[in-house]
Motif scaffolding. Sequence first.
Motif, PDB file in Angstrom:
ATOM      1  N   ILE A 134      74.032  33.156  10.367  1.00  0.00           N
ATOM      2  CA  ILE A 134      74.407  32.578  11.563  1.00  0.00           C
ATOM      3  C   ILE A 134      73.653  31.416  11.950  1.00  0.00           C
ATOM      4  CG2 ILE A 134      75.113  32.870  13.934  1.00  0.00           C
ATOM      5  CD1 ILE A 134      75.434  35.859  13.338  1.00  0.00           C
ATOM      6  N   VAL A 135      74.091  30.319  11.991  1.00  0.00           N
ATOM      7  CA  VAL A 135      73.473  28.969  12.637  1.00  0.00           C
ATOM      8  C   VAL A 135      74.288  28.553  14.067  1.00  0.00           C
ATOM      9  CG1 VAL A 135      72.712  28.247  10.259  1.00  0.00           C
ATOM     10  CG2 VAL A 135      75.163  27.527  10.917  1.00  0.00           C
ATOM     11  N   HIS A 136      73.268  28.202  14.742  1.00  0.00           N
ATOM     12  CA  HIS A 136      73.574  28.082  16.347  1.00  0.00           C
ATOM     13  C   HIS A 136      73.755  26.486  16.462  1.00  0.00           C
ATOM     14  CE1 HIS A 136      73.795  32.202  17.299  1.00  0.00           C
ATOM     15  NE2 HIS A 136      72.831  32.391  16.531  1.00  0.00           N
ATOM     16  N   GLY A 137      72.766  25.690  16.143  1.00  0.00           N
ATOM     17  CA  GLY A 137      72.542  24.348  16.600  1.00  0.00           C
ATOM     18  C   GLY A 137      71.481  23.614  16.196  1.00  0.00           C
ATOM     19  N   ALA A 161      78.946  29.552  11.611  1.00  0.00           N
ATOM     20  CA  ALA A 161      78.608  28.570  12.767  1.00  0.00           C
ATOM     21  C   ALA A 161      79.147  28.562  14.184  1.00  0.00           C
ATOM     22  CB  ALA A 161      78.891  27.025  11.962  1.00  0.00           C
ATOM     23  N   VAL A 162      78.478  28.130  15.063  1.00  0.00           N
ATOM     24  CA  VAL A 162      79.115  28.321  16.385  1.00  0.00           C
ATOM     25  C   VAL A 162      79.839  27.034  16.643  1.00  0.00           C
ATOM     26  CG1 VAL A 162      77.530  29.669  17.167  1.00  0.00           C
ATOM     27  CG2 VAL A 162      77.028  27.344  17.573  1.00  0.00           C
ATOM     28  N   SER A 163      79.929  25.863  15.933  1.00  0.00           N
ATOM     29  CA  SER A 163      80.678  24.679  16.309  1.00  0.00           C
ATOM     30  C   SER A 163      80.733  23.861  14.869  1.00  0.00           C
ATOM     31  CB  SER A 163      79.980  23.824  17.232  1.00  0.00           C
ATOM     32  OG  SER A 163      78.869  23.265  16.652  1.00  0.00           O
ATOM     33  N   ARG A 167      78.403  23.237  11.937  1.00  0.00           N
ATOM     34  CA  ARG A 167      78.686  23.593  10.323  1.00  0.00           C
ATOM     35  C   ARG A 167      78.558  22.245   9.336  1.00  0.00           C
ATOM     36  NH1 ARG A 167      83.251  22.440   7.367  1.00  0.00           N
ATOM     37  NH2 ARG A 167      83.625  23.700   5.849  1.00  0.00           N
ATOM     38  N   ARG A 168      78.972  21.190   9.602  1.00  0.00           N
ATOM     39  CA  ARG A 168      78.997  20.034   9.283  1.00  0.00           C
ATOM     40  C   ARG A 168      77.388  19.496   8.784  1.00  0.00           C
ATOM     41  NH1 ARG A 168      81.725  17.071  12.268  1.00  0.00           N
ATOM     42  NH2 ARG A 168      80.116  15.944  13.312  1.00  0.00           N
ATOM     43  N   ARG A 169      76.713  19.414  10.133  1.00  0.00           N
ATOM     44  CA  ARG A 169      75.383  19.233   9.699  1.00  0.00           C
ATOM     45  C   ARG A 169      74.435  20.161   8.860  1.00  0.00           C
ATOM     46  NH1 ARG A 169      73.294  16.019  15.333  1.00  0.00           N
ATOM     47  NH2 ARG A 169      75.017  14.693  15.781  1.00  0.00           N
ATOM     48  N   ASP A 179      82.956  23.551   1.222  1.00  0.00           N
ATOM     49  CA  ASP A 179      84.131  24.453   1.874  1.00  0.00           C
ATOM     50  C   ASP A 179      83.642  25.511   2.377  1.00  0.00           C
ATOM     51  OD1 ASP A 179      83.242  25.465  -0.562  1.00  0.00           O
ATOM     52  OD2 ASP A 179      85.288  26.250  -1.399  1.00  0.00           O
ATOM     53  N   GLN A 180      82.275  25.899   2.503  1.00  0.00           N
ATOM     54  CA  GLN A 180      81.729  27.110   3.175  1.00  0.00           C
ATOM     55  C   GLN A 180      81.598  26.943   4.430  1.00  0.00           C
ATOM     56  OE1 GLN A 180      78.450  27.492  -0.233  1.00  0.00           O
ATOM     57  NE2 GLN A 180      79.218  29.851   0.441  1.00  0.00           N
ATOM     58  N   GLY A 181      81.429  28.256   5.139  1.00  0.00           N
ATOM     59  CA  GLY A 181      81.126  27.928   6.667  1.00  0.00           C
ATOM     60  C   GLY A 181      82.252  28.341   7.483  1.00  0.00           C
ATOM     61  N   ILE A 182      81.995  29.367   8.258  1.00  0.00           N
ATOM     62  CA  ILE A 182      83.027  30.256   9.143  1.00  0.00           C
ATOM     63  C   ILE A 182      82.548  29.537  10.689  1.00  0.00           C
ATOM     64  CG2 ILE A 182      84.137  32.016   9.908  1.00  0.00           C
ATOM     65  CD1 ILE A 182      83.207  33.568   7.579  1.00  0.00           C
TER      66      ILE A 182
END
Length: 238
Positions: A134-137, A161-163, A167-169, A179-182
């Motif tokens: 989980i990544v937040h910011g 990712a929370v946003s 996710r992009r960064r 293409d990964q990242g929810i």
Amino acid sequence: MSSLPVRNDEHYNSRRRRKRAGGKTQVLMLVSDAFGGIAKFNRDFITALAASPRTDDVIAIPRIASQETGPLPPKLRYATSALAGKSHFVRAVVTAARELRKRGTPPLIICGHINLLPTALMARAICGGPLYLIVHGIDAWKPLRNQLVNKCLRRVDDCIAVSTVTRRRFLRWSGLRQDQGIILPNCVDLSIFTPGPKAETLLRRYDVRNRTILLTLGRLAEEERYKGFDEVLELLLL
């Protein structure tokens, strides 16, 4: 699991004596803070996991706890033994992973903070199972100073990712596929946080009757200007 003091002991012991239903998921979650005051995302995430009919049980291992936990949801074991320091946290993770390995079904491992990733990978080496981060910011927007953590990122199965910005960064530098990242945004409990009647004393005190009111809570710190508070204030003064 005698070496892993936890809450909800009576619930755990009764579940352990029962034969587990097939097809259900066991979850091991490592978090910086879960049922304290500042970790609402983790608290909601764990509560939702514990409430899912597809989840058999959840073991949450916190690195710290800023406040008392309060009531815990069913199917959750909260490893308070991990709170005594870093070595106790690692020991609690290893103990939980070894128990899960004995059950024979690899669990879902969720790492609630990027700095806990090496320990999460150690758990997976013991008990197997997919690993989600989980990544937040801002903590995940660019490479960390800790090179070990940076190298560990290529071994996660996916991230949450929370946003879209986070996710992009994160994907830009982490080495994961693009293409990964929810996306799982922060949320609020509308049964608690909902508009109520306006306080007459405040309306009179600040002379804001029939006016639009904008309220935001956060630190106005120089190093956190990415939150955009200064830009909003500038626009309001135009």
